[in-house]
Design an enzyme around this catalytic site. Structure first.
Site, mmCIF file in Angstrom:
data_model
loop_
_atom_site.group_PDB
_atom_site.id
_atom_site.type_symbol
_atom_site.label_atom_id
_atom_site.label_comp_id
_atom_site.label_asym_id
_atom_site.label_seq_id
_atom_site.Cartn_x
_atom_site.Cartn_y
_atom_site.Cartn_z
ATOM 1 N N GLY A 72 -22.707 -13.900 -26.704
ATOM 2 C CA GLY A 72 -23.022 -15.116 -25.949
ATOM 3 C C GLY A 72 -23.542 -14.862 -24.543
ATOM 4 N N ARG B 266 -36.262 -11.052 -20.166
ATOM 5 C CA ARG B 266 -35.653 -10.248 -21.229
ATOM 6 C C ARG B 266 -34.153 -10.050 -21.007
ATOM 7 N NH1 ARG B 266 -36.281 -4.048 -22.574
ATOM 8 N NH2 ARG B 266 -36.001 -4.038 -24.837
ATOM 9 N N PRO C 138 -32.129 -7.335 -31.869
ATOM 10 C CA PRO C 138 -33.007 -6.866 -32.943
ATOM 11 C C PRO C 138 -33.939 -5.740 -32.492
ATOM 12 C CG PRO C 138 -33.722 -9.019 -32.119
ATOM 13 C CD PRO C 138 -32.418 -8.718 -31.445
ATOM 14 N N ASP D 185 -48.681 -17.523 -21.344
ATOM 15 C CA ASP D 185 -49.581 -18.421 -22.074
ATOM 16 C C ASP D 185 -49.404 -18.203 -23.577
ATOM 17 O OD1 ASP D 185 -50.835 -15.997 -22.646
ATOM 18 O OD2 ASP D 185 -52.331 -16.224 -21.057
ATOM 19 N N SER E 187 -22.475 -10.432 -19.619
ATOM 20 C CA SER E 187 -21.893 -9.122 -19.963
ATOM 21 C C SER E 187 -22.890 -7.984 -19.754
ATOM 22 C CB SER E 187 -21.369 -9.120 -21.398
ATOM 23 O OG SER E 187 -22.397 -9.464 -22.304
ATOM 24 N N HIS F 38 -31.191 -10.504 -23.831
ATOM 25 C CA HIS F 38 -30.260 -9.428 -24.189
ATOM 26 C C HIS F 38 -28.825 -9.745 -23.771
ATOM 27 C CE1 HIS F 38 -33.220 -5.903 -25.105
ATOM 28 N NE2 HIS F 38 -33.651 -7.055 -25.582
ATOM 29 N N ASP F 39 -28.641 -10.659 -22.839
ATOM 30 C CA ASP F 39 -27.288 -11.123 -22.526
ATOM 31 C C ASP F 39 -26.789 -12.056 -23.631
ATOM 32 O OD1 ASP F 39 -24.913 -11.432 -21.060
ATOM 33 O OD2 ASP F 39 -25.656 -13.289 -20.149
ATOM 34 N N ASN G 67 -31.358 -1.132 -24.797
ATOM 35 C CA ASN G 67 -31.452 -1.322 -23.344
ATOM 36 C C ASN G 67 -31.782 -0.056 -22.577
ATOM 37 O OD1 ASN G 67 -30.817 -4.051 -23.569
ATOM 38 N ND2 ASN G 67 -28.609 -3.692 -23.357
ATOM 39 N N HIS H 10 -43.234 -12.332 -25.492
ATOM 40 C CA HIS H 10 -44.042 -11.107 -25.441
ATOM 41 C C HIS H 10 -45.480 -11.390 -24.995
ATOM 42 C CE1 HIS H 10 -41.093 -8.747 -28.280
ATOM 43 N NE2 HIS H 10 -40.574 -9.027 -27.097
ATOM 44 N N THR H 11 -45.718 -12.536 -24.446
ATOM 45 C CA THR H 11 -46.977 -12.827 -23.754
ATOM 46 C C THR H 11 -46.984 -12.182 -22.368
ATOM 47 O OG1 THR H 11 -48.413 -14.595 -22.922
ATOM 48 C CG2 THR H 11 -46.076 -15.048 -22.838
ATOM 49 N N THR I 142 -53.592 -11.093 -21.356
ATOM 50 C CA THR I 142 -53.113 -11.600 -20.062
ATOM 51 C C THR I 142 -51.632 -11.232 -19.862
ATOM 52 O OG1 THR I 142 -52.624 -13.700 -21.166
ATOM 53 C CG2 THR I 142 -54.717 -13.587 -19.964
ATOM 54 N N ASP J 239 -48.989 -8.119 -24.414
ATOM 55 C CA ASP J 239 -50.138 -9.010 -24.625
ATOM 56 C C ASP J 239 -51.349 -8.340 -23.985
ATOM 57 O OD1 ASP J 239 -52.167 -10.887 -24.458
ATOM 58 O OD2 ASP J 239 -51.006 -12.357 -23.307
HETATM 59 C C1 HEM Z 1 -37.895 -11.231 -32.054
HETATM 60 C C2 HEM Z 1 -37.242 -10.114 -31.841
HETATM 61 C C3 HEM Z 1 -37.547 -9.230 -30.670
HETATM 62 C C4 HEM Z 1 -37.745 -7.891 -30.730
HETATM 63 C C5 HEM Z 1 -37.679 -7.018 -31.972
HETATM 64 C C6 HEM Z 1 -38.049 -7.449 -29.392
HETATM 65 C C7 HEM Z 1 -38.303 -6.136 -29.022
HETATM 66 C C8 HEM Z 1 -38.779 -5.734 -27.809
HETATM 67 C C9 HEM Z 1 -39.155 -4.379 -27.472
HETATM 68 C C10 HEM Z 1 -39.046 -3.183 -28.405
HETATM 69 C C11 HEM Z 1 -39.626 -4.391 -26.197
HETATM 70 C C12 HEM Z 1 -40.151 -3.190 -25.412
HETATM 71 C C13 HEM Z 1 -39.004 -2.353 -24.914
HETATM 72 C C14 HEM Z 1 -39.476 -1.021 -24.358
HETATM 73 O O1 HEM Z 1 -40.187 -0.320 -25.068
HETATM 74 O O2 HEM Z 1 -39.106 -0.694 -23.229
HETATM 75 C C15 HEM Z 1 -39.540 -5.742 -25.715
HETATM 76 C C16 HEM Z 1 -39.925 -6.161 -24.460
HETATM 77 C C17 HEM Z 1 -39.775 -7.439 -24.004
HETATM 78 N N1 HEM Z 1 -39.136 -8.477 -24.667
HETATM 79 FE FE1 HEM Z 1 -38.630 -8.519 -26.590
HETATM 80 N N2 HEM Z 1 -38.038 -8.520 -28.548
HETATM 81 C C18 HEM Z 1 -37.725 -9.630 -29.284
HETATM 82 C C19 HEM Z 1 -37.556 -10.916 -28.804
HETATM 83 C C20 HEM Z 1 -37.629 -11.256 -27.467
HETATM 84 C C21 HEM Z 1 -37.180 -12.507 -26.902
HETATM 85 C C22 HEM Z 1 -36.490 -13.614 -27.695
HETATM 86 C C23 HEM Z 1 -37.456 -12.471 -25.571
HETATM 87 C C24 HEM Z 1 -37.180 -13.502 -24.522
HETATM 88 C C25 HEM Z 1 -37.088 -14.784 -24.757
HETATM 89 C C26 HEM Z 1 -38.098 -11.193 -25.307
HETATM 90 C C27 HEM Z 1 -38.605 -10.805 -24.103
HETATM 91 C C28 HEM Z 1 -39.181 -9.570 -23.860
HETATM 92 C C29 HEM Z 1 -39.924 -9.273 -22.656
HETATM 93 C C30 HEM Z 1 -40.270 -10.253 -21.550
HETATM 94 C C31 HEM Z 1 -40.270 -7.912 -22.723
HETATM 95 C C32 HEM Z 1 -40.996 -7.081 -21.655
HETATM 96 C C33 HEM Z 1 -39.960 -6.607 -20.634
HETATM 97 C C34 HEM Z 1 -40.505 -5.800 -19.477
HETATM 98 O O3 HEM Z 1 -41.700 -5.639 -19.317
HETATM 99 O O4 HEM Z 1 -39.655 -5.300 -18.707
HETATM 100 N N3 HEM Z 1 -38.150 -10.483 -26.473
HETATM 101 N N4 HEM Z 1 -38.997 -6.539 -26.713
#
Ligand code: HEM
Ligand SMILES: *[C@@H]1O[C@H](CO)[C@@H](O)[C@H](O)[C@H]1NC(C)=O
Ligand SMILES: *[C@@H]1O[C@H](CO)[C@@H](O)[C@H](O)[C@H]1NC(C)=O
Ligand SMILES: *[C@@H]1O[C@H](CO)[C@@H](O)[C@H](O)[C@H]1NC(C)=O
Ligand SMILES: *[C@@H]1O[C@H](CO)[C@@H](O)[C@H](O)[C@H]1NC(C)=O
Length: 322
Positions: A74, A64, A165, A250, A78, A68-69, A96, A195-196, A245, A242
């Protein structure tokens, strides 16, 4: 005469366009450090593996960080900058704050890399390699990471607030958010497959589990048990993105969406009758296709506006400028 000079102008414009587009990432190459830091890959991999062994969720947190970077001016490292008196950094931006994590692991990787090859490898590139190694360590696909990014000397909290987003977006807003970064709808759907793995806080999915109708009732009930309806109560309680798992990379995330068990509003938007339904369905039955599209999309995301050449710097400490 007029027509030949106007076609000259057209050719010139086309030429400038091509050169401009190419030069935006011309210097990123997979062998960028092969001479200057031949052990980069093994150095990063061993720290990532031990961090994930200690806590499986860390792989998600590190992946993540790269997203977010890249979405904020870009892929320039940062997000790693602490706040200073001259700028407010990205760590405390709304998407963040209280949620982004893994900075200590990046510090550990950076010091291991500095030991092996001082002043050579950027923090931005460390994030890119770390993201790949996190995916691989949790069972996902591998790829060659393009390298040669340099580090920003400033960060922007407002750009983080505006460009990352939020989970409240609908499908068309998600598509535009990624399009603004030069990423396609397919990239968006495949990257959401991140988000898997990982966890979200109650505050990120409360409205979904109490107020939405396109959610499996028994799944909503299960999530409600650890996420009270009242705002500000249990806001930080965690649930897996997810449910099947949460520490394996996956394609089960897409299976959840088809069963109306997406945790975030934004997740379920990918399968709610819109233009991305078919692709989600495809990923549920074709993990090879998901892996291939995810890899392509990660490489595309890594190409977002890198600093190259003599722009930026190679930070010695990822938390501050030299
Ligand atoms: C499509 C738009 C996306 C939205 C709206 C979004 C939103 C979120 C939100 C709200 C969380 C939970 C944050 C929290 O409550 O602490 C999250 C977690 C996460 N996001 Fe996204 N996300 C998006 C795309 C992505 C992308 C593109 C990636 C990486 C390629 C990603 C990787 C992750 C990961 C791995 C977590 C879990 C982090 C952890 O457990 O520390 N997300 N995301
Ligand atoms: C999606 O959200 C945007 C921005 O909030 C809004 O303008 C648009 O009407 C929404 N689209 C749909 C289909 O709900
Ligand atoms: C759900 O919607 C109702 C009616 O719009 C609102 O009063 C309530 O605060 C919402 N609850 C949550 C958790 O969003
Ligand atoms: C919701 O999920 C439960 C548990 O997996 C399942 O038994 C049930 O059939 C699902 N409900 C619907 C309407 O699909
Ligand atoms: C809780 O917060 C959400 C989002 O800010 C809002 O839509 C909802 O109305 C609030 N619910 C209550 C019960 O205050």
């Amino acid at each position: 005469m007029a027509s030949s000079s106007s076609s000259m102008v057209l050719m010139l414009v086309a030429y400038v366009l091509v050169v401009t587009i190419r030069s935006s990432n011309a210097q990123l190459t997979t062998n960028f450090y092969s001479k200057s830091c031949p052990n980069l890959d093994s150095t990063v991999k061993s720290v990532v593996q031990s961090a994930i062994k200690k806590e499986a969720r860390m792989g998600a947190s590190l992946l993540r960080l790269f997203f977010h970077d890249c979405f904020v001016n870009g892929c320039d490292g940062s997000i790693l900058l602490d706040d200073t008196s001259s700028f407010t950094g990205e760590k405390n931006a709304i998407p963040n704050k209280g949620s982004i994590r893994g900075f200590e692991v990046i510090d550990q990787i950076k010091s291991a890399v500095e030991k092996a090859c001082p002043n050579v490898v950027s923090c931005a590139d460390i994030l890119a390699v770390t993201a790949r190694d996190s995916v691989v360590t949790l069972g996902g696909p591998t790829w060659n990471v393009k390298l040669g990014r340099r580090d920003a000397t400033k960060a922007s909290q407002s750009a983080a607030n505006n460009n990352i987003p939020p989970p409240t977006l609908n499908l068309s807003a998600l598509i535009s958010s990624f399009k603004n970064q030069g990423l396609s709808t397919t990239d968006m759907v495949a990257l959401s497959g991140a988000h898997t793995i990982g966890q979200a806080r109650c505050t990120s999915f409360r409205t979904r589990i109490y107020n939405e109708s396109n959610i499996n009732a028994s799944f909503a009930k299960t999530r409600q048990a650890n996420c009270p309806r009242t705002n500000n109560t249990g806001d930080n309680n965690l649930a897996p993105l997810d449910l099947q798992t949460p520490t394996s990379f996956d394609n089960k995330y897409y299976n959840n969406l088809v069963n109306q068990k997406g945790l975030l509003h934004s997740d379920q938007q990918l399968f709610s009758g819109g233009s991305t339904n078919a692709l989600v369905q495809t990923y549920t039955t074709n993990p090879t296709r998901f892996n291939a599209d995810f890899v392509t999309a990660m490489i595309n995301m890594g190409d977002i506006k890198p600093l190259t050449g003599s722009n930026g710097q190679i930070r010695k400490n990822c938390r501050k400028t030299n």
